[in-house]
Enzyme design. Sequence first.
Site, mmCIF file in Angstrom:
data_model
loop_
_atom_site.group_PDB
_atom_site.id
_atom_site.type_symbol
_atom_site.label_atom_id
_atom_site.label_comp_id
_atom_site.label_asym_id
_atom_site.label_seq_id
_atom_site.Cartn_x
_atom_site.Cartn_y
_atom_site.Cartn_z
ATOM 1 N N LYS A 1 0.789 -1.259 -0.038
ATOM 2 C CA LYS A 1 0.005 -0.112 -0.165
ATOM 3 C C LYS A 1 0.878 1.487 -0.127
ATOM 4 C CE LYS A 1 -3.420 2.798 0.214
ATOM 5 N NZ LYS A 1 -4.700 2.855 1.179
ATOM 6 N N LYS B 1 -0.346 11.423 5.406
ATOM 7 C CA LYS B 1 -0.078 10.245 6.410
ATOM 8 C C LYS B 1 0.687 9.229 5.577
ATOM 9 C CE LYS B 1 -2.992 7.258 7.422
ATOM 10 N NZ LYS B 1 -3.419 5.988 6.910
#
Length: 286
Positions: free
Chosen positions: A167, A235
Amino acid sequence: MNIGFVGLGIMGSPMAANLLKAGHAVTGYDLSTERVEQLVGLGGKGASSVVEAVGGAEVVISMLPDSPQVEETAPLVIEYGRPNLLYIDMSTIKPETSRRVARQATAAGVRALDAPVSGGERGAIDATLSIMVGGEQEDFEAARSVLETLGKTVVHVGPAGAGQTVKAANQLVVGGIYGLVAEAIVLLEASGVDPAPGLDVLAGGLAGSRILDIKRHTMLKREFAPGFRIDLHHKDMGIAVAAAREAGVSLPLTGQVAQLVAAAKAQGHGSLDHSALLKVVERLNG
Protein backbone atom coordinates in the site's frame (compact mmCIF):
# COMPACT_ATOMS: atom_id res chain seq x y z
CA MET A 1 -21.39 -14.64 8.03
CA ASN A 2 -21.75 -12.51 11.15
CA ILE A 3 -19.37 -9.61 10.56
CA GLY A 4 -18.35 -6.89 12.98
CA PHE A 5 -17.28 -3.67 11.25
CA VAL A 6 -15.33 -0.96 13.08
CA GLY A 7 -14.94 2.38 11.31
CA LEU A 8 -17.80 3.62 9.12
CA GLY A 9 -16.17 6.60 7.42
CA ILE A 10 -15.90 7.54 3.74
CA MET A 11 -14.55 4.09 2.92
CA GLY A 12 -16.01 1.94 5.67
CA SER A 13 -19.65 2.90 5.21
CA PRO A 14 -19.98 1.79 1.57
CA MET A 15 -17.90 -1.31 2.28
CA ALA A 16 -20.24 -2.33 5.11
CA ALA A 17 -23.19 -1.62 2.82
CA ASN A 18 -21.78 -3.97 0.18
CA LEU A 19 -21.39 -6.71 2.76
CA LEU A 20 -25.06 -6.29 3.65
CA LYS A 21 -26.04 -6.47 -0.02
CA ALA A 22 -24.14 -9.75 -0.29
CA GLY A 23 -26.26 -11.24 2.50
CA HIS A 24 -23.92 -10.96 5.47
CA ALA A 25 -25.15 -9.85 8.87
CA VAL A 26 -23.16 -6.72 9.75
CA THR A 27 -22.86 -5.07 13.16
CA GLY A 28 -21.13 -1.70 12.86
CA TYR A 29 -19.46 0.71 15.24
CA ASP A 30 -18.17 4.23 14.66
CA LEU A 31 -17.53 7.25 16.84
CA SER A 32 -20.22 8.98 14.74
CA THR A 33 -23.66 7.78 15.83
CA GLU A 34 -25.05 9.19 12.57
CA ARG A 35 -22.94 6.76 10.54
CA VAL A 36 -24.05 3.88 12.75
CA GLU A 37 -27.68 4.91 12.19
CA GLN A 38 -27.09 4.98 8.43
CA LEU A 39 -25.91 1.36 8.60
CA VAL A 40 -28.98 0.41 10.61
CA GLY A 41 -31.12 2.08 7.96
CA LEU A 42 -29.61 -0.24 5.37
CA GLY A 43 -30.46 -3.33 7.40
CA GLY A 44 -27.37 -3.62 9.58
CA LYS A 45 -27.13 -3.61 13.34
CA GLY A 46 -25.64 -0.78 15.35
CA ALA A 47 -23.13 -1.19 18.16
CA SER A 48 -22.30 1.30 20.89
CA SER A 49 -18.72 0.07 21.32
CA VAL A 50 -15.97 -1.95 19.68
CA VAL A 51 -16.62 -4.76 22.16
CA GLU A 52 -20.30 -4.91 21.19
CA ALA A 53 -19.43 -4.98 17.48
CA VAL A 54 -16.97 -7.82 18.04
CA GLY A 55 -19.21 -9.98 20.23
CA GLY A 56 -20.46 -13.04 18.32
CA ALA A 57 -18.75 -12.07 15.07
CA GLU A 58 -17.06 -14.69 12.91
CA VAL A 59 -15.16 -11.96 11.07
CA VAL A 60 -14.18 -8.49 12.27
CA ILE A 61 -13.13 -5.79 9.80
CA SER A 62 -11.62 -2.49 10.84
CA MET A 63 -11.21 0.54 8.57
CA LEU A 64 -9.55 3.23 10.65
CA PRO A 65 -7.59 6.43 9.96
CA ASP A 66 -4.11 5.58 11.27
CA SER A 67 -1.90 3.35 13.42
CA PRO A 68 -2.94 4.85 16.81
CA GLN A 69 -6.59 3.99 16.21
CA VAL A 70 -5.68 0.43 15.21
CA GLU A 71 -3.41 0.09 18.24
CA GLU A 72 -6.36 1.12 20.42
CA THR A 73 -8.90 -1.12 18.69
CA ALA A 74 -6.92 -4.31 18.02
CA PRO A 75 -6.47 -5.36 21.69
CA LEU A 76 -10.24 -5.17 22.18
CA VAL A 77 -10.88 -7.25 19.07
CA ILE A 78 -8.32 -9.82 20.18
CA GLU A 79 -9.54 -9.97 23.80
CA TYR A 80 -13.27 -10.09 23.15
CA GLY A 81 -13.35 -11.95 19.85
CA ARG A 82 -14.56 -15.55 19.66
CA PRO A 83 -12.00 -18.37 19.31
CA ASN A 84 -10.50 -18.61 15.83
CA LEU A 85 -11.88 -15.17 14.93
CA LEU A 86 -10.77 -13.82 11.57
CA TYR A 87 -9.62 -10.21 12.07
CA ILE A 88 -9.09 -8.22 8.88
CA ASP A 89 -7.65 -4.76 9.37
CA MET A 90 -8.18 -2.80 6.14
CA SER A 91 -6.75 0.47 7.44
CA THR A 92 -3.60 1.98 5.93
CA ILE A 93 -1.02 1.96 8.72
CA LYS A 94 2.65 1.32 9.40
CA PRO A 95 3.82 -2.18 8.40
CA GLU A 96 5.40 -2.67 11.82
CA THR A 97 2.03 -1.98 13.47
CA SER A 98 0.39 -4.71 11.39
CA ARG A 99 3.19 -7.13 12.25
CA ARG A 100 2.82 -6.39 15.96
CA VAL A 101 -0.97 -6.85 15.82
CA ALA A 102 -0.50 -10.16 14.00
CA ARG A 103 1.87 -11.44 16.70
CA GLN A 104 -0.55 -10.46 19.46
CA ALA A 105 -3.47 -12.02 17.61
CA THR A 106 -1.65 -15.29 16.97
CA ALA A 107 -0.75 -15.58 20.65
CA ALA A 108 -4.46 -15.28 21.50
CA GLY A 109 -5.72 -17.71 18.85
CA VAL A 110 -7.03 -14.99 16.51
CA ARG A 111 -6.25 -15.07 12.77
CA ALA A 112 -5.13 -11.61 11.65
CA LEU A 113 -4.67 -10.14 8.18
CA ASP A 114 -3.61 -6.67 7.07
CA ALA A 115 -5.60 -5.83 3.96
CA PRO A 116 -5.30 -2.16 2.96
CA VAL A 117 -7.15 -1.03 -0.15
CA SER A 118 -6.78 1.23 -3.16
CA GLY A 119 -9.56 2.71 -5.24
CA GLY A 120 -10.92 5.53 -3.12
CA GLU A 121 -14.53 6.21 -2.25
CA ARG A 122 -15.72 5.33 -5.75
CA GLY A 123 -14.04 1.96 -5.55
CA ALA A 124 -15.57 1.33 -2.13
CA ILE A 125 -19.05 2.19 -3.41
CA ASP A 126 -18.72 0.09 -6.58
CA ALA A 127 -16.96 -2.80 -4.78
CA THR A 128 -14.05 -2.52 -7.23
CA LEU A 129 -11.29 -1.95 -4.69
CA SER A 130 -7.82 -3.34 -5.13
CA ILE A 131 -6.99 -5.21 -1.92
CA MET A 132 -3.43 -6.16 -0.96
CA VAL A 133 -3.35 -8.76 1.80
CA GLY A 134 -0.59 -9.68 4.25
CA GLY A 135 -0.75 -12.69 6.55
CA GLU A 136 -0.89 -16.47 6.47
CA GLN A 137 -2.01 -18.07 3.18
CA GLU A 138 -4.56 -20.25 5.00
CA ASP A 139 -6.13 -17.22 6.68
CA PHE A 140 -6.21 -15.38 3.36
CA GLU A 141 -8.15 -18.24 1.78
CA ALA A 142 -10.62 -18.14 4.67
CA ALA A 143 -11.14 -14.41 4.09
CA ARG A 144 -11.20 -14.49 0.29
CA SER A 145 -14.98 -14.67 -0.17
CA VAL A 146 -15.53 -11.68 2.11
CA LEU A 147 -12.78 -9.65 0.46
CA GLU A 148 -14.08 -10.45 -3.02
CA THR A 149 -17.38 -8.88 -1.97
CA LEU A 150 -15.49 -5.62 -1.43
CA GLY A 151 -12.95 -5.59 -4.24
CA LYS A 152 -12.23 -6.61 -7.80
CA THR A 153 -8.51 -7.30 -7.36
CA VAL A 154 -7.73 -9.32 -4.24
CA VAL A 155 -4.14 -10.53 -3.92
CA HIS A 156 -2.17 -12.21 -1.14
CA VAL A 157 1.18 -10.37 -1.24
CA GLY A 158 3.11 -11.98 1.62
CA PRO A 159 3.36 -12.35 5.41
CA ALA A 160 2.00 -9.99 8.03
CA GLY A 161 2.79 -6.36 7.18
CA ALA A 162 3.35 -7.06 3.47
CA GLY A 163 -0.04 -5.63 2.58
CA GLN A 164 0.94 -2.33 4.21
CA THR A 165 4.25 -2.23 2.35
CA VAL A 166 2.47 -2.73 -0.97
CA LYS A 167 0.00 0.00 0.00
CA ALA A 168 2.90 2.36 0.71
CA ALA A 169 4.19 1.65 -2.80
CA ASN A 170 0.70 2.28 -4.16
CA GLN A 171 0.43 5.64 -2.45
CA LEU A 172 3.79 6.90 -3.65
CA VAL A 173 2.79 6.02 -7.24
CA VAL A 174 -0.66 7.62 -6.87
CA GLY A 175 0.79 10.79 -5.38
CA GLY A 176 3.40 11.00 -8.13
CA ILE A 177 0.81 10.64 -10.88
CA TYR A 178 -1.42 13.31 -9.35
CA GLY A 179 1.56 15.64 -9.20
CA LEU A 180 2.46 15.02 -12.83
CA VAL A 181 -1.13 15.42 -14.04
CA ALA A 182 -1.24 18.71 -12.16
CA GLU A 183 1.97 19.84 -13.88
CA ALA A 184 0.59 18.77 -17.28
CA ILE A 185 -2.52 20.90 -16.72
CA VAL A 186 -0.45 23.92 -15.72
CA LEU A 187 1.83 23.48 -18.75
CA LEU A 188 -1.05 23.13 -21.20
CA GLU A 189 -2.95 26.14 -19.86
CA ALA A 190 0.15 28.35 -19.67
CA SER A 191 0.96 27.43 -23.28
CA GLY A 192 -2.50 28.44 -24.50
CA VAL A 193 -3.56 24.87 -25.23
CA ASP A 194 -7.04 23.69 -24.25
CA PRO A 195 -6.24 21.11 -21.55
CA ALA A 196 -9.48 19.13 -21.96
CA PRO A 197 -8.70 17.57 -25.36
CA GLY A 198 -5.04 17.49 -24.39
CA LEU A 199 -5.75 15.28 -21.39
CA ASP A 200 -8.15 13.19 -23.49
CA VAL A 201 -5.23 12.32 -25.74
CA LEU A 202 -2.96 11.56 -22.79
CA ALA A 203 -5.59 9.30 -21.25
CA GLY A 204 -5.77 7.25 -24.45
CA GLY A 205 -2.03 6.78 -24.86
CA LEU A 206 0.92 5.41 -22.92
CA ALA A 207 0.47 8.17 -20.32
CA GLY A 208 -3.02 6.86 -19.57
CA SER A 209 -3.88 5.93 -16.00
CA ARG A 210 -6.83 5.29 -13.75
CA ILE A 211 -6.29 8.76 -12.29
CA LEU A 212 -6.57 10.41 -15.69
CA ASP A 213 -9.67 8.34 -16.44
CA ILE A 214 -11.64 9.34 -13.36
CA LYS A 215 -10.12 12.63 -12.20
CA ARG A 216 -9.09 14.74 -15.19
CA HIS A 217 -12.51 16.36 -15.62
CA THR A 218 -12.92 17.33 -11.97
CA MET A 219 -9.33 18.59 -11.82
CA LEU A 220 -9.94 20.85 -14.81
CA LYS A 221 -13.08 22.18 -13.11
CA ARG A 222 -11.10 22.67 -9.87
CA GLU A 223 -13.57 20.45 -8.03
CA PHE A 224 -11.81 18.80 -5.11
CA ALA A 225 -14.58 17.14 -3.09
CA PRO A 226 -12.77 14.48 -1.08
CA GLY A 227 -12.74 10.92 -2.27
CA PHE A 228 -9.45 10.59 -0.41
CA ARG A 229 -8.25 13.55 1.63
CA ILE A 230 -4.86 15.24 1.44
CA ASP A 231 -4.57 14.74 5.22
CA LEU A 232 -4.68 10.97 4.77
CA HIS A 233 -2.32 10.97 1.81
CA HIS A 234 0.12 13.04 3.86
CA LYS A 235 0.00 10.33 6.52
CA ASP A 236 0.52 7.66 3.88
CA MET A 237 3.56 9.40 2.37
CA GLY A 238 5.08 9.43 5.84
CA ILE A 239 4.59 5.67 5.93
CA ALA A 240 6.21 5.31 2.49
CA VAL A 241 9.25 7.39 3.49
CA ALA A 242 9.61 5.43 6.75
CA ALA A 243 9.32 2.11 4.90
CA ALA A 244 12.09 3.19 2.53
CA ARG A 245 14.29 4.10 5.48
CA GLU A 246 13.60 0.74 7.15
CA ALA A 247 14.41 -1.12 3.92
CA GLY A 248 17.57 0.93 3.44
CA VAL A 249 16.69 2.22 -0.02
CA SER A 250 16.75 5.68 -1.60
CA LEU A 251 13.49 6.83 -3.24
CA PRO A 252 14.19 10.41 -4.34
CA LEU A 253 10.96 10.95 -6.28
CA THR A 254 8.97 9.65 -3.32
CA GLY A 255 10.64 12.30 -1.18
CA GLN A 256 9.61 15.02 -3.63
CA VAL A 257 6.03 13.76 -3.76
CA ALA A 258 5.92 13.64 0.03
CA GLN A 259 6.99 17.29 0.17
CA LEU A 260 4.37 18.26 -2.43
CA VAL A 261 1.66 16.59 -0.37
CA ALA A 262 3.05 18.23 2.79
CA ALA A 263 2.83 21.60 1.06
CA ALA A 264 -0.82 20.96 0.22
CA LYS A 265 -1.54 20.24 3.88
CA ALA A 266 0.46 23.29 5.02
CA GLN A 267 -1.48 25.50 2.63
CA GLY A 268 -4.75 24.46 4.25
CA HIS A 269 -5.93 21.91 1.71
CA GLY A 270 -5.91 18.91 4.05
CA SER A 271 -9.66 18.33 3.84
CA LEU A 272 -9.67 18.38 0.02
CA ASP A 273 -9.20 15.46 -2.36
CA HIS A 274 -5.60 14.54 -3.14
CA SER A 275 -6.15 15.80 -6.70
CA ALA A 276 -5.85 19.24 -5.04
CA LEU A 277 -2.10 18.89 -5.57
CA LEU A 278 -3.01 20.97 -8.61
CA LYS A 279 -3.52 23.94 -6.26
CA VAL A 280 0.04 23.56 -4.99
CA VAL A 281 1.54 23.47 -8.49
CA GLU A 282 -0.53 26.50 -9.47
CA ARG A 283 0.66 28.39 -6.42
CA LEU A 284 4.28 27.57 -7.31
CA ASN A 285 3.61 29.24 -10.63
CA GLY A 286 1.92 32.33 -9.26
